[in-house]
Each structure stands twice: as structure tokens, then as C-alpha cells.
Design a protein around this motif. Structure first.
Motif, PDB file in Angstrom:
ATOM      1  N   ASP A   7      -7.361  -2.614  -2.819  1.00  0.00           N
ATOM      2  CA  ASP A   7      -6.694  -1.927  -1.637  1.00  0.00           C
ATOM      3  C   ASP A   7      -5.193  -2.125  -1.620  1.00  0.00           C
ATOM      4  OD1 ASP A   7      -6.059  -0.584   0.563  1.00  0.00           O
ATOM      5  OD2 ASP A   7      -6.834  -2.106   1.783  1.00  0.00           O
ATOM      6  N   PHE A   8      -4.364  -1.256  -2.229  1.00  0.00           N
ATOM      7  CA  PHE A   8      -2.927  -1.602  -2.172  1.00  0.00           C
ATOM      8  C   PHE A   8      -2.401  -0.781  -0.812  1.00  0.00           C
ATOM      9  CE2 PHE A   8       1.084   0.478  -3.954  1.00  0.00           C
ATOM     10  CZ  PHE A   8       1.988  -0.429  -3.487  1.00  0.00           C
ATOM     11  N   GLY A   9      -2.110  -1.580   0.279  1.00  0.00           N
ATOM     12  CA  GLY A   9      -1.857  -1.095   1.255  1.00  0.00           C
ATOM     13  C   GLY A   9      -0.261  -1.135   1.706  1.00  0.00           C
ATOM     14  N   THR A  10       0.325  -0.261   2.301  1.00  0.00           N
ATOM     15  CA  THR A  10       1.663  -0.277   2.822  1.00  0.00           C
ATOM     16  C   THR A  10       2.102  -1.648   3.392  1.00  0.00           C
ATOM     17  OG1 THR A  10       1.237   2.104   3.637  1.00  0.00           O
ATOM     18  CG2 THR A  10       3.334   1.031   4.159  1.00  0.00           C
ATOM     19  N   SER A  11       1.189  -2.353   4.227  1.00  0.00           N
ATOM     20  CA  SER A  11       1.600  -3.673   4.663  1.00  0.00           C
ATOM     21  C   SER A  11       0.952  -4.767   3.892  1.00  0.00           C
ATOM     22  CB  SER A  11       1.380  -3.731   6.072  1.00  0.00           C
ATOM     23  OG  SER A  11       1.887  -2.683   6.795  1.00  0.00           O
ATOM     24  N   ASN A  12      -0.437  -4.502   3.633  1.00  0.00           N
ATOM     25  CA  ASN A  12      -1.036  -5.772   3.212  1.00  0.00           C
ATOM     26  C   ASN A  12      -2.009  -5.194   1.844  1.00  0.00           C
ATOM     27  OD1 ASN A  12      -0.760  -7.947   4.891  1.00  0.00           O
ATOM     28  ND2 ASN A  12      -1.567  -6.230   6.592  1.00  0.00           N
ATOM     29  N   GLY A  30      -2.604 -18.584  -1.419  1.00  0.00           N
ATOM     30  CA  GLY A  30      -3.125 -19.811  -0.645  1.00  0.00           C
ATOM     31  C   GLY A  30      -4.840 -19.306  -0.336  1.00  0.00           C
ATOM     32  N   ASP A  31      -5.104 -19.669   0.828  1.00  0.00           N
ATOM     33  CA  ASP A  31      -6.477 -19.344   1.208  1.00  0.00           C
ATOM     34  C   ASP A  31      -6.600 -17.658   1.614  1.00  0.00           C
ATOM     35  OD1 ASP A  31      -7.188 -21.709   0.598  1.00  0.00           O
ATOM     36  OD2 ASP A  31      -7.157 -22.531   2.695  1.00  0.00           O
ATOM     37  N   HIS A  32      -5.349 -17.141   1.816  1.00  0.00           N
ATOM     38  CA  HIS A  32      -5.605 -15.831   2.347  1.00  0.00           C
ATOM     39  C   HIS A  32      -5.980 -14.630   1.288  1.00  0.00           C
ATOM     40  CE1 HIS A  32      -2.986 -17.150   5.697  1.00  0.00           C
ATOM     41  NE2 HIS A  32      -2.302 -17.749   4.712  1.00  0.00           N
ATOM     42  N   THR A  33      -6.797 -13.975   1.790  1.00  0.00           N
ATOM     43  CA  THR A  33      -7.475 -12.860   1.027  1.00  0.00           C
ATOM     44  C   THR A  33      -6.456 -11.808   1.083  1.00  0.00           C
ATOM     45  OG1 THR A  33      -8.832 -12.141   2.889  1.00  0.00           O
ATOM     46  CG2 THR A  33      -9.779 -13.481   1.183  1.00  0.00           C
ATOM     47  N   THR A  34      -5.544 -11.527   1.966  1.00  0.00           N
ATOM     48  CA  THR A  34      -4.633 -10.338   2.052  1.00  0.00           C
ATOM     49  C   THR A  34      -3.222 -10.932   1.453  1.00  0.00           C
ATOM     50  OG1 THR A  34      -3.926 -11.286   4.257  1.00  0.00           O
ATOM     51  CG2 THR A  34      -5.428  -9.415   4.308  1.00  0.00           C
ATOM     52  N   LEU A  35      -2.740 -10.235   0.721  1.00  0.00           N
ATOM     53  CA  LEU A  35      -1.194 -10.233   0.477  1.00  0.00           C
ATOM     54  C   LEU A  35      -0.400  -9.310   0.949  1.00  0.00           C
ATOM     55  CD1 LEU A  35       0.551 -12.050  -1.884  1.00  0.00           C
ATOM     56  CD2 LEU A  35       0.281 -10.229  -3.115  1.00  0.00           C
ATOM     57  N   PRO A  36       0.743  -9.779   1.730  1.00  0.00           N
ATOM     58  CA  PRO A  36       1.389  -8.744   2.232  1.00  0.00           C
ATOM     59  C   PRO A  36       2.351  -8.185   1.218  1.00  0.00           C
ATOM     60  CG  PRO A  36       1.699 -10.966   3.497  1.00  0.00           C
ATOM     61  CD  PRO A  36       0.987 -11.182   2.400  1.00  0.00           C
ATOM     62  N   SER A  37       2.266  -6.683   1.315  1.00  0.00           N
ATOM     63  CA  SER A  37       3.034  -6.015   0.123  1.00  0.00           C
ATOM     64  C   SER A  37       4.405  -6.027   0.208  1.00  0.00           C
ATOM     65  CB  SER A  37       2.425  -4.497   0.390  1.00  0.00           C
ATOM     66  OG  SER A  37       1.045  -4.442   0.517  1.00  0.00           O
ATOM     67  N   ALA A  38       4.835  -7.082  -0.201  1.00  0.00           N
ATOM     68  CA  ALA A  38       6.211  -7.374  -0.029  1.00  0.00           C
ATOM     69  C   ALA A  38       6.800  -8.303  -1.402  1.00  0.00           C
ATOM     70  CB  ALA A  38       6.454  -8.515   0.903  1.00  0.00           C
ATOM     71  N   LEU A  39       7.889  -7.904  -1.648  1.00  0.00           N
ATOM     72  CA  LEU A  39       8.335  -8.961  -2.924  1.00  0.00           C
ATOM     73  C   LEU A  39       9.895  -9.170  -2.568  1.00  0.00           C
ATOM     74  CD1 LEU A  39       7.484  -5.630  -4.310  1.00  0.00           C
ATOM     75  CD2 LEU A  39       7.836  -6.708  -6.375  1.00  0.00           C
ATOM     76  N   ARG A  52       3.742 -13.425   1.474  1.00  0.00           N
ATOM     77  CA  ARG A  52       4.488 -14.317   2.544  1.00  0.00           C
ATOM     78  C   ARG A  52       5.534 -15.124   2.111  1.00  0.00           C
ATOM     79  NH1 ARG A  52      -0.914 -14.036   2.835  1.00  0.00           N
ATOM     80  NH2 ARG A  52      -1.900 -13.458   4.611  1.00  0.00           N
ATOM     81  N   ALA A  53       5.331 -15.731   0.799  1.00  0.00           N
ATOM     82  CA  ALA A  53       6.515 -16.355   0.192  1.00  0.00           C
ATOM     83  C   ALA A  53       7.799 -15.533  -0.031  1.00  0.00           C
ATOM     84  CB  ALA A  53       6.157 -16.763  -1.149  1.00  0.00           C
ATOM     85  N   THR A 396     -16.020  -2.363  15.573  1.00  0.00           N
ATOM     86  CA  THR A 396     -14.995  -2.925  14.647  1.00  0.00           C
ATOM     87  C   THR A 396     -15.449  -3.825  13.667  1.00  0.00           C
ATOM     88  OG1 THR A 396     -14.679  -4.691  16.235  1.00  0.00           O
ATOM     89  CG2 THR A 396     -13.257  -2.789  16.467  1.00  0.00           C
ATOM     90  N   GLY A 397     -14.877  -4.019  12.524  1.00  0.00           N
ATOM     91  CA  GLY A 397     -15.235  -4.925  11.773  1.00  0.00           C
ATOM     92  C   GLY A 397     -14.151  -5.858  10.989  1.00  0.00           C
ATOM     93  N   ASP A 398     -13.990  -5.966  10.054  1.00  0.00           N
ATOM     94  CA  ASP A 398     -12.839  -6.826   9.291  1.00  0.00           C
ATOM     95  C   ASP A 398     -11.539  -6.056   9.192  1.00  0.00           C
ATOM     96  OD1 ASP A 398     -11.044  -8.289   7.836  1.00  0.00           O
ATOM     97  OD2 ASP A 398     -12.493  -8.639   6.178  1.00  0.00           O
ATOM     98  N   THR A 399     -10.618  -6.009  10.133  1.00  0.00           N
ATOM     99  CA  THR A 399      -9.731  -5.006  10.288  1.00  0.00           C
ATOM    100  C   THR A 399      -8.717  -4.936   9.018  1.00  0.00           C
ATOM    101  OG1 THR A 399      -9.552  -5.720  12.780  1.00  0.00           O
ATOM    102  CG2 THR A 399      -7.684  -4.595  11.774  1.00  0.00           C
ATOM    103  N   PHE A 400      -8.525  -6.097   8.494  1.00  0.00           N
ATOM    104  CA  PHE A 400      -7.731  -6.139   7.187  1.00  0.00           C
ATOM    105  C   PHE A 400      -8.621  -6.116   5.991  1.00  0.00           C
ATOM    106  CE2 PHE A 400      -5.087  -7.748  10.834  1.00  0.00           C
ATOM    107  CZ  PHE A 400      -4.237  -6.937  10.786  1.00  0.00           C
TER     108      PHE A 400
END
Ligand SMILES: Nc1ncnc2c1ncn2[C@@H]1O[C@H](COP(=O)(O)OP(=O)(O)OP(=O)(O)O)[C@@H](O)[C@H]1O
Ligand SMILES: [Mg+2]
Length: 418
Positions: A7-12, A30-39, A52-53, A396-400
């Protein structure tokens, strides 16, 4: 061959590895399953950091360039354009490839298996009302996915993926409207779900409607910024020539995640200096120039996004604005956010009737409305979706994570497991 859902998201962004008896989103940072879509392209170290880095490196003032909202470029002419990084030109599609290549590498490391096949999520419409441009956007994404090493690439609509995730919790049989309101797009499906139907290979008959528009959380950020922040930088201020106001374009760019970097060119800066000369409020335009010269555009956008998120849970917040000449603050109430972005919420809500019409169903037939995506956390967006469906259960479920989970289920079904 090991398969994954992406799931390549605009934000995550999330990635799930298809294991024999379960699906699991893997940790991407790290422990996050989401990676903000940022470079962040670090000019000094000549390195690229992600997620996040990337945001942290930018916030710490490292010399370099932050890019967010890169998915927004798909379906626009920009996909074939270049951007300049430290004097080097790089195509936008190469930026997306850099990001997705890193996601695949991290996914392989976490899954401890080579990931060869992918079910890629996609919005129902990359481009509103232009099927040819829409198909071209998907083709570009497929090319990029192959270029970063996926031998087998297929697609699924993001709201259908969310439906597959939600269906795991459905016992009987029901008609559900799935609403996935993310950073870049709002996507809807009306689907027939049920325990008995889950494993079936062919689900085409269960999909009664798909619809979407290119409106998402980043548009809410833009409109809030224009209403509450940009006037502090000269938006709407008078020019010396009577009757004229400052042109909107540079303010719109600064308020739009995917366009902020456009202001960081010599040409754009020269235009701002001309604006400064012709303005009747050069004190305000000087702030705009200061933000651009100090590359603080994303920092401002982050403050606006933070204020939006704060207002989704509390009645008021303060947005600090530090300029060279003064420290100001925008004091915002939840109703200011609703006023600035109400028309966006109305456009999102308007798709519900369109979806029902497409499915040939009256509102009363919808048993459940499943909400996912970060922008469903905005109360007025949620209301715009649920008000037309007063009899439906709101779930509602897992929002992200729902979309990524569903894509991974689909990968398991299409490609099997390692
Ligand atoms: N608590 C909150 N209240 C309001 N908005 C929020 C909240 N948390 C996150 N958001 C917004 O949700 C959006 C991101 O949602 P999400 O991660 O679902 O999008 P995405 O999947 O990356 O985007 P898309 O699917 O549109 O490509 C951002 O605009 C973010 O500001
Ligand atoms: Mg999404």
C-alpha cells in the motif's frame, strides 16, 4: 516465489508478507508497520533517508531536500518531469522508484524472503474523469514496481482491499460501503461480504460499485493553510496598484505538499522579489521570502497538519508562526477547520449518493459502513460519509493498516505463499 501486498500511500506506506496461514504487515521503520512516504536527500552526506528519519533530518536543519506526497505526481504531467537535487537532475519517477525500492528491501529483510510478486494498491481514480490518463498512471507504477525488482505485478483497488480485511470480521452476509479517506484520495466501494464468500476465487459479482475522487487529507492541509496561515505571509494583501491583490500562485504552492519545492528555484525567488517590490505590504511578503529562503515550507506545512489533527480531537489549538520580524500565532477553533475545508468534506460525502446510484441501491440497504484511512478521523468528514447512511452500522478497523492487510490477503490468494 514469495508475495506481498504493498500500500504505497500519499502519506504512509505499508507492506504485508503473505505467509501460509496468516498475513502480517512487516515493520518498515523500527517497530512501525507504517513508513511515512517521505524521502530526504542529504546533500552533505550524499545519502537518502526515508520515513520518520527523513522528516527528522529535515526538521534538524540538515542541508538537503525533503520530498513528501510523491504519489500525488502519478497521473499528472510531472511524472515525466525532473527535479533538481544539489545540482543533479532526477526524474520524479526515479524518486518514486528510490522510495519503493527501499520499501521492497526493508520488506525482504523483515520477511526474510525475497519478495518477487506484489499486489499493489491503487486508488479507484488516479485521475478524475480521464480513463486514459488513469491507465497511464497505473502503467507507470507497474513499470516502477518491475524496475525495483518485482517480477510479477498486479493491482487491486484500495477500498476493495480494505473490504477484504474487514470481511474477516463479518459473520453473516451483508452489504457494506467501504470508505477509505487517505492523504491524497477518497475511495469507496459497495460490496457484498460474508463468511461463505471469503475464499471464493471470483468476487466480481460481489462488487456493486467503485468510485473515488482525488481529494484527501493533503487538500485539507492546503485549504487550512490558505485560510489560517498564508494571510500572515501576504496572501490576499494589496499591491501598490490600487485594486490589485498579490497573486495566489506562490501561496498555493507553499500550501501544497507536493509543490513546496517548486519555490526553491532561482526563478521562483526572483518572482517573489518582484512581488515584494510591487506590494503595498512588503513586510508580509518579506516573511514569504524568508520562509522560502530558509527552506521552511515543509516545516510550515507540518505545523498546519499538526493543527488539523489536533482539531479533529479537541475544540481549539494554537499554530505558532515564527517569522524574522515577529512571532505570531494562529488561534484556531474546530469550526475554523470546518469552515476552511467544509467544501472538501461535502465533495467526499457527495460520492456516497453516486456510489449508491452506481450500485442501484437505496441508502437503507447498506448494512454497514466501514471507515478507514487517516482522514476518517476528521469528525466532519466522518459525518459527511455516515449522514447519508443513517441506518448503517459504523465500523472502524485499523485506520492505517486495513488497506495493506487486504492487499496482502489478495497477494496470498493470487500468488500463494513461499
Ligand atoms: N487524527 C487525525 N485527524 C485527522 N487527520 C488525520 C489524523 N491522523 C492522520 N490524519 C491524516 O490522514 C492522512 C493520511 O492518511 P492515510 O495514511 O490513510 O493516507 P494514505 O494511505 O497515505 O493516502 P492515500 O491512500 O490517499 O494515497 C494525512 O492527511 C493525515 O494528516
Ligand atoms: Mg491509503
Amino acid at each position: 516465489m514469495a508475495a506481498c501486498g504493498l500500500d504505497f500511500g500519499t502519506s504512509n506506506t505499508t507492506l504485508g508478507a503473505a505467509a501460509p496461514d496468516r498475513t502480517r504487515l512487516v515493520s518498515l521503520e523500527g517497530d512501525h508497520t507504517t513508513l511515512p512516504s517521505a524521502l530526504f536527500f542529504d546533500f552533505a552526506g550524499d545519502a537518502t533517508v526515508f520515513g520518520r528519519a527523513a522528516v527528522a533530518a529535515y526538521a534538524e536543519g540538515e542541508d538537503g531536500r525533503l520530498m513528501r506526497s510523491i504519489k500525488s505526481v502519478l497521473g499528472t504531467d510531472l511524472i515525466d518531469a525532473d527535479t533538481t537535487l544539489n545540482g543533479r537532475r532526477i526524474a520524479f519517477r526515479a524518486v518514486i522508484a528510490t522510495f519503493l525500492g527501499e520499501v521492497r528491501r526493508r520488506g525482504e529483510r523483515a520477511a526474510q524472503a525475497p519478495l518477487d510478486a506484489v499486489v499493489h494498491g491503487r486508488p479507484v481514480h488516479f485521475v478524475d474523469g480521464d480513463p486514459a490518463a488513469d491507465a497511464a498512471a497505473e502503467a507507470v507504477l507497474a513499470e516502477i514496481a518491475r524496475a525495483v525488482g518485482f517480477a510479477d505485478v498486479s493491482f487491486q483497488y484500495e477500498p476493495i482491499a480494505a473490504a477484504l480485511d474487514y470481511e474477516r470480521r463479518v459473520d453473516g452476509e451483508e452489504l457494506a460501503l467501504i470508505a477509505d479517506i487517505g492523504g491524497g484520495t477518497s475511495d469507496f466501494s459497495i460490496v457484498r461480504l460474508g463468511r461463505e464468500r471469503r475464499g471464493r476465487a471470483e468476487r466480481g459479482d460481489d462488487i456493486l460499485a467503485n468510485d473515488g475522487i482525488r481529494v484527501g487529507g493533503t487538500d485539507f492541509d492546503r485549504d487550512l493553510s490558505i485560510a489560517a496561515v498564508m494571510p500572515h505571509l501576504g496572501y490576499g494583501s494589496p499591491m501598490k496598484r490600487a485594486g490589485l491583490v498579490a497573486p495566489r500562485a506562490p501561496f498555493l504552492d507553499l500550501a501544497t505538499w507536493s509543490k513546496i519545492n517548486f519555490l526553491y528555484t532561482a526563478k521562483a525567488l526572483a518572482e517573489l522579489k518582484r512581488l515584494h517590490r510591487d506590494s503595498a505590504r512588503p513586510d508580509l511578503i518579506a516573511r514569504l521570502i524568508g520562509v522560502v529562503e530558509q527552506r521552511r515550507g515543509h516545516a510550515l506545512a507540518m505545523e498546519v497538519e499538526r493543527a488539523k489533527i489536533a482539531l479533529s480531537g479537541s475544540p481549539r489549538t494554537v499554530l505558532p508562526l515564527d517569522f524574522e520580524d515577529a512571532s505570531e500565532a494562529a488561534e484556531l477553533a474546530a469550526r475554523d477547520l470546518v469552515e476552511a475545508t467544509g467544501s472538501l468534506a461535502a465533495r467526499i460525502g457527495g460520492r456516497i449518493d453516486a456510489c449508491l446510484a452506481m450500485a442501484g441501491l437505496p441508502a437503507g440497504r447498506i448494512d454497514a459502513v466501514f471507515l478507514t484511512g487517516g482522514s476518517t478521523l476528521l469528525p466532519h468528514v466522518r459525518a459527511a460519509i455516515t449522514d447519508p447512511l443513517p441506518d448503517a452500522r459504523v465500523v472502524t478497523g485499523d485506520t492505517f493498516g486495513s488497506v495493506g492487510q487486504g492487499l496482502t490477503l489478495e497477494a496470498q490468494r493470487r500468488y500463494g505463499t513461499a
